[in-house]
Design an enzyme around this catalytic site. Structure first.
Site, PDB file in Angstrom:
ATOM      1  N   CYS A  39      43.906  36.913  46.824  1.00 47.07           N
ATOM      2  CA  CYS A  39      45.105  37.454  46.169  1.00 47.07           C
ATOM      3  C   CYS A  39      45.962  38.264  47.157  1.00 47.07           C
ATOM      4  O   CYS A  39      45.493  39.250  47.733  1.00 47.07           O
ATOM      5  CB  CYS A  39      44.690  38.340  45.000  1.00 47.07           C
ATOM      6  SG  CYS A  39      46.085  39.230  44.281  1.00 47.07           S
ATOM      7  N   LYS A  66      38.623  35.403  32.409  1.00 43.22           N
ATOM      8  CA  LYS A  66      38.692  36.859  32.535  1.00 43.22           C
ATOM      9  C   LYS A  66      37.701  37.564  31.622  1.00 43.22           C
ATOM     10  O   LYS A  66      37.727  37.384  30.414  1.00 43.22           O
ATOM     11  CB  LYS A  66      40.104  37.325  32.210  1.00 43.22           C
ATOM     12  CG  LYS A  66      40.750  37.981  33.395  1.00 43.22           C
ATOM     13  CD  LYS A  66      42.148  38.346  33.089  1.00 43.22           C
ATOM     14  CE  LYS A  66      43.093  37.513  33.927  1.00 43.22           C
ATOM     15  NZ  LYS A  66      44.475  37.741  33.553  1.00 43.22           N
ATOM     16  N   VAL A  79      44.544  41.892  39.177  1.00 39.11           N
ATOM     17  CA  VAL A  79      44.078  42.566  40.383  1.00 39.11           C
ATOM     18  C   VAL A  79      45.287  42.686  41.320  1.00 39.11           C
ATOM     19  O   VAL A  79      46.185  41.844  41.252  1.00 39.11           O
ATOM     20  CB  VAL A  79      42.936  41.784  41.071  1.00 39.11           C
ATOM     21  CG1 VAL A  79      41.759  41.668  40.135  1.00 39.11           C
ATOM     22  CG2 VAL A  79      43.367  40.417  41.568  1.00 39.11           C
ATOM     23  N   GLU A  91      48.709  47.685  39.532  1.00 35.99           N
ATOM     24  CA  GLU A  91      49.992  47.272  40.125  1.00 35.99           C
ATOM     25  C   GLU A  91      49.927  47.617  41.621  1.00 35.99           C
ATOM     26  O   GLU A  91      49.849  48.790  41.996  1.00 35.99           O
ATOM     27  CB  GLU A  91      51.206  47.939  39.466  1.00 35.99           C
ATOM     28  CG  GLU A  91      51.616  47.315  38.140  1.00 35.99           C
ATOM     29  CD  GLU A  91      51.930  45.826  38.274  1.00 35.99           C
ATOM     30  OE1 GLU A  91      52.619  45.423  39.223  1.00 35.99           O
ATOM     31  OE2 GLU A  91      51.454  45.036  37.440  1.00 35.99           O
ATOM     32  N   SER A  92      50.000  46.577  42.459  1.00 37.64           N
ATOM     33  CA  SER A  92      49.716  46.756  43.886  1.00 37.64           C
ATOM     34  C   SER A  92      50.511  47.890  44.542  1.00 37.64           C
ATOM     35  O   SER A  92      49.938  48.732  45.239  1.00 37.64           O
ATOM     36  CB  SER A  92      49.937  45.432  44.632  1.00 37.64           C
ATOM     37  OG  SER A  92      51.233  44.927  44.406  1.00 37.64           O
TER      38      SER A  92
HETATM   39  N1  GSH Z   1      52.572  42.756  39.823  1.00 42.74           N
HETATM   40  C1  GSH Z   1      51.167  42.669  40.111  1.00 42.74           C
HETATM   41  C2  GSH Z   1      50.844  43.563  41.304  1.00 42.74           C
HETATM   42  O1  GSH Z   1      51.739  43.802  42.128  1.00 42.74           O
HETATM   43  O2  GSH Z   1      49.699  44.046  41.406  1.00 42.74           O
HETATM   44  C3  GSH Z   1      50.783  41.232  40.364  1.00 42.74           C
HETATM   45  C4  GSH Z   1      49.304  41.038  40.637  1.00 42.74           C
HETATM   46  C5  GSH Z   1      48.853  39.599  40.379  1.00 42.74           C
HETATM   47  O3  GSH Z   1      49.621  38.753  39.908  1.00 42.74           O
HETATM   48  N2  GSH Z   1      47.588  39.301  40.699  1.00 42.74           N
HETATM   49  C6  GSH Z   1      47.047  38.003  40.364  1.00 42.74           C
HETATM   50  C7  GSH Z   1      46.250  38.137  39.082  1.00 42.74           C
HETATM   51  O4  GSH Z   1      45.591  39.131  38.848  1.00 42.74           O
HETATM   52  C8  GSH Z   1      46.101  37.469  41.405  1.00 42.74           C
HETATM   53  S1  GSH Z   1      46.925  37.042  42.903  1.00 42.74           S
HETATM   54  N3  GSH Z   1      46.300  37.110  38.246  1.00 42.74           N
HETATM   55  C9  GSH Z   1      45.621  37.071  37.003  1.00 42.74           C
HETATM   56  C10 GSH Z   1      46.543  36.634  35.900  1.00 42.74           C
HETATM   57  O5  GSH Z   1      47.712  36.371  36.178  1.00 42.74           O
HETATM   58  O6  GSH Z   1      46.089  36.568  34.774  1.00 42.74           O
END
Ligand code: GSH
Length: 251
Positions: A39, A66, A79, A91-92
């Protein structure tokens, strides 16, 4: 107790991911990162953790199935998510700023409020113009001409910006803004692999290439590096709806 020990041992095995009904308990005082090995958002947090040399443990989450316990920790089910002593942060960008505030060593965010605002504005541009078009180009395997055009425009702008800023987006040293953009800029060869036209048109960005080389020399980048070939394979299978979270791990 034996079962907890077994889960604990598993946790120490880098790369293992957790689905199912349970997750190892979090010890008091331990910082935990819920992550996924491929990720790019979680990589932001891992870069900051590495740069600041913050001790932490990783729980890689099975994002395809999940688990309930994860949704209880982060209702968005995304994540990166951080947890320590009952405090949860996700949120990253928020996780990275939070870590920089709580662990003051090797500070990454500029202390000048105007510089912080400039960085946030550039990152906002990056998040809205670069990131979505990056995925559009990849998903369409280069067939989405508009996305390719927008991505090239964004790359040109990023190249112009680094020319103005110096060695790094943060100036003389690597700072937060560099790490926040790195996960996608590092993956550019992936776009080129799927899209030869893009490769030809993006090859003439000397300042950005020089920045890339400087980034690759950073200890935090080397520590968190992923093999691009493995990532390409992951991404291909991810697009087919079958992300191989275990890819590249020793049996
Ligand atoms: N806006 C979020 C951030 O900045 O943390 C995006 C994080 C994100 O999209 N992570 C993906 C995730 O957790 C993995 S790369 N996906 C699970 C899902 O979409 O259900």
């Amino acid at each position: 107790k034996k079962a907890v020990q077994k889960l604990d041992d598993e946790l120490k095995t880098r790369g293992k991911f957790f689905g199912g009904s349970s997750c190892p308990p979090l010890s008091p005082g331990t910082l935990r990162l819920y992550s996924m090995r491929f990720c790019p958002y979680a990589l932001r947090t891992r870069l900051v953790l590495a740069h600041k040399q913050i001790p932490f443990e990783t729980v890689n989450v099975d994002l395809k199935n999940k688990p309930e316990w994860f949704l209880k920790i982060n209702p968005k089910g995304l994540v990166p998510t951080l947890e320590k002593d009952g405090k949860v942060v996700y949120e990253s960008l928020i996780t990275c700023d939070y870590l920089d505030d709580v662990y003051p060593q090797n500070r990454l965010t500029p202390s000048d409020p105007y510089q912080r605002a400039l960085d946030a504005m550039f990152l906002d541009y990056f998040s809205n113009k670069f990131v979505p078009n990056f995925y559009k180009v990849l998903r369409s395997k280069g067939k989405d001409d508009e996305a390719r055009h927008e991505l090239l425009k964004a790359l040109q702008k990023i190249n112009d910006e680094i020319s103005k800023r110096g060695k790094f987006f943060g100036g003389d040293e690597v700072r937060m803004i560099d790490y926040m953009m790195w996960p996608w800029l590092q993956r550019l060869p992936l776009v080129c692999q799927f899209d030869p036209v893009f490769e030809a048109s993006s090859s003439d960005l000397p300042e950005l290439s020089a920045w890339s080389e400087r980034m690759q020399a950073q200890p935090a980048v080397q520590e968190t590096d992923i093999n691009q070939e493995i990532y390409a394979t992951f991404f291909k299978q991810y697009l087919e709806g079958n992300p191989p979270y275990d890819l590249g791990l020793e049996p």
